[in-house]
Design a protein around this motif. Sequence first.
Motif, PDB file in Angstrom:
ATOM      1  N   LYS A   1      36.476  25.921  36.282  1.00 52.30           N
ATOM      2  CA  LYS A   1      36.110  26.785  35.163  1.00 52.30           C
ATOM      3  C   LYS A   1      36.304  28.236  35.596  1.00 52.30           C
ATOM      4  N   LEU A   2      36.408  29.099  34.621  1.00 55.15           N
ATOM      5  CA  LEU A   2      36.672  30.506  34.924  1.00 55.15           C
ATOM      6  C   LEU A   2      35.372  31.227  35.260  1.00 55.15           C
ATOM      7  N   SER A   3      35.002  31.152  36.496  1.00 55.10           N
ATOM      8  CA  SER A   3      33.814  31.822  37.003  1.00 55.10           C
ATOM      9  C   SER A   3      34.266  32.909  37.976  1.00 55.10           C
ATOM     10  N   PRO A   4      33.966  34.185  37.689  1.00 61.73           N
ATOM     11  CA  PRO A   4      34.426  35.258  38.583  1.00 61.73           C
ATOM     12  C   PRO A   4      33.968  35.079  40.029  1.00 61.73           C
ATOM     13  N   GLU A   5      32.758  34.574  40.227  1.00 60.23           N
ATOM     14  CA  GLU A   5      32.251  34.395  41.578  1.00 60.23           C
ATOM     15  C   GLU A   5      33.034  33.316  42.331  1.00 60.23           C
ATOM     16  N   GLU A   6      33.288  32.195  41.654  1.00 63.20           N
ATOM     17  CA  GLU A   6      34.016  31.101  42.286  1.00 63.20           C
ATOM     18  C   GLU A   6      35.463  31.511  42.574  1.00 63.20           C
ATOM     19  N   ILE A   7      36.060  32.228  41.640  1.00 62.16           N
ATOM     20  CA  ILE A   7      37.432  32.706  41.833  1.00 62.16           C
ATOM     21  C   ILE A   7      37.498  33.605  43.061  1.00 62.16           C
ATOM     22  N   GLN A   8      36.570  34.566  43.161  1.00 60.39           N
ATOM     23  CA  GLN A   8      36.575  35.514  44.279  1.00 60.39           C
ATOM     24  C   GLN A   8      36.322  34.804  45.604  1.00 60.39           C
ATOM     25  N   LYS A   9      35.390  33.861  45.617  1.00 63.02           N
ATOM     26  CA  LYS A   9      35.071  33.126  46.847  1.00 63.02           C
ATOM     27  C   LYS A   9      36.276  32.328  47.335  1.00 63.02           C
ATOM     28  N   ASN A  10      36.905  31.575  46.430  1.00 60.27           N
ATOM     29  CA  ASN A  10      38.066  30.771  46.814  1.00 60.27           C
ATOM     30  C   ASN A  10      39.256  31.655  47.183  1.00 60.27           C
TER      31      ASN A  10
ATOM     32  N   ARG B   1      46.225  36.240  37.740  1.00 62.86           N
ATOM     33  CA  ARG B   1      46.357  35.520  36.464  1.00 62.86           C
ATOM     34  C   ARG B   1      44.999  35.129  35.917  1.00 62.86           C
ATOM     35  N   LEU B   2      44.111  34.648  36.778  1.00 65.34           N
ATOM     36  CA  LEU B   2      42.776  34.247  36.331  1.00 65.34           C
ATOM     37  C   LEU B   2      41.947  35.461  35.903  1.00 65.34           C
ATOM     38  N   GLU B   3      42.095  36.573  36.610  1.00 73.57           N
ATOM     39  CA  GLU B   3      41.379  37.782  36.200  1.00 73.57           C
ATOM     40  C   GLU B   3      41.882  38.277  34.845  1.00 73.57           C
ATOM     41  N   GLU B   4      43.175  38.158  34.603  1.00 81.66           N
ATOM     42  CA  GLU B   4      43.726  38.543  33.306  1.00 81.66           C
ATOM     43  C   GLU B   4      43.180  37.634  32.203  1.00 81.66           C
ATOM     44  N   GLU B   5      43.052  36.355  32.484  1.00 79.96           N
ATOM     45  CA  GLU B   5      42.495  35.423  31.501  1.00 79.96           C
ATOM     46  C   GLU B   5      41.030  35.750  31.222  1.00 79.96           C
ATOM     47  N   LEU B   6      40.274  36.111  32.252  1.00 79.38           N
ATOM     48  CA  LEU B   6      38.883  36.522  32.043  1.00 79.38           C
ATOM     49  C   LEU B   6      38.803  37.769  31.173  1.00 79.38           C
ATOM     50  N   ARG B   7      39.719  38.713  31.403  1.00 78.37           N
ATOM     51  CA  ARG B   7      39.757  39.936  30.592  1.00 78.37           C
ATOM     52  C   ARG B   7      40.083  39.608  29.143  1.00 78.37           C
ATOM     53  N   ILE B   8      41.029  38.713  28.919  1.00 77.05           N
ATOM     54  CA  ILE B   8      41.404  38.316  27.557  1.00 77.05           C
ATOM     55  C   ILE B   8      40.230  37.638  26.862  1.00 77.05           C
ATOM     56  N   GLN B   9      39.535  36.749  27.571  1.00 79.79           N
ATOM     57  CA  GLN B   9      38.386  36.067  26.969  1.00 79.79           C
ATOM     58  C   GLN B   9      37.278  37.045  26.635  1.00 79.79           C
ATOM     59  N   ALA B  10      37.034  38.018  27.506  1.00 80.20           N
ATOM     60  CA  ALA B  10      35.999  39.023  27.233  1.00 80.20           C
ATOM     61  C   ALA B  10      36.375  39.850  26.009  1.00 80.20           C
ATOM     62  N   GLN B  11      37.638  40.199  25.885  1.00 83.92           N
ATOM     63  CA  GLN B  11      38.095  40.967  24.732  1.00 83.92           C
ATOM     64  C   GLN B  11      37.948  40.151  23.445  1.00 83.92           C
ATOM     65  N   GLU B  12      38.301  38.867  23.489  1.00 89.75           N
ATOM     66  CA  GLU B  12      38.154  38.013  22.315  1.00 89.75           C
ATOM     67  C   GLU B  12      36.686  37.860  21.927  1.00 89.75           C
ATOM     68  N   ASP B  13      35.797  37.754  22.930  1.00 93.97           N
ATOM     69  CA  ASP B  13      34.363  37.660  22.646  1.00 93.97           C
ATOM     70  C   ASP B  13      33.853  38.928  21.979  1.00 93.97           C
ATOM     71  N   ARG B  14      34.325  40.083  22.470  1.00 95.93           N
ATOM     72  CA  ARG B  14      33.907  41.348  21.842  1.00 95.93           C
ATOM     73  C   ARG B  14      34.392  41.435  20.398  1.00 95.93           C
ATOM     74  N   GLU B  15      35.608  40.970  20.159  1.00 98.32           N
ATOM     75  CA  GLU B  15      36.148  41.011  18.800  1.00 98.32           C
ATOM     76  C   GLU B  15      35.392  40.081  17.871  1.00 98.32           C
ATOM     77  N   LYS B  16      34.932  38.950  18.374  1.00103.89           N
ATOM     78  CA  LYS B  16      34.159  38.005  17.558  1.00103.89           C
ATOM     79  C   LYS B  16      32.782  38.572  17.218  1.00103.89           C
ATOM     80  N   GLN B  17      32.203  39.341  18.147  1.00104.80           N
ATOM     81  CA  GLN B  17      30.870  39.888  17.934  1.00104.80           C
ATOM     82  C   GLN B  17      30.874  41.089  16.993  1.00104.80           C
TER      83      GLN B  17
END
Length: 125
Positions: free
Chosen positions: A67-76, A104-120
Amino acid sequence: MAKYLAQIIVMGAQVVGRAFARALRQEFAASRAAADARGRAGHQSAAASNLSGLSLQEAQQILNVSKLSPEEIQKNYEHLFKVNDKSVGGSFYLQSKVVRAKERLEEELRIQAQEDREKQQPPKT
């Protein structure tokens, strides 16, 4: 003799032609399926895949994250980057793949955060 040789050449060309046509149809079908998958994933995500050269699934496999977890991504990322360091006998190629996967994963996290902001945000009228 020449007649038989000509028949063999013609039959060989037909076999190769059929195989090529079948391979071409399979490639078109695979291309359509990939385009449909990218369409479902969203245009921004598809653009990110094209820019980085890695799909989201490939990046997740490289860094071994489900799953896209920033902590897990950074650790691995840190672990794999150190393990593949050239000074300790690692591979520069693999190290660069790890870096690209993290990007690539950080870009996907950024895209998801942007989509969440747009939904809110309330719709503009």
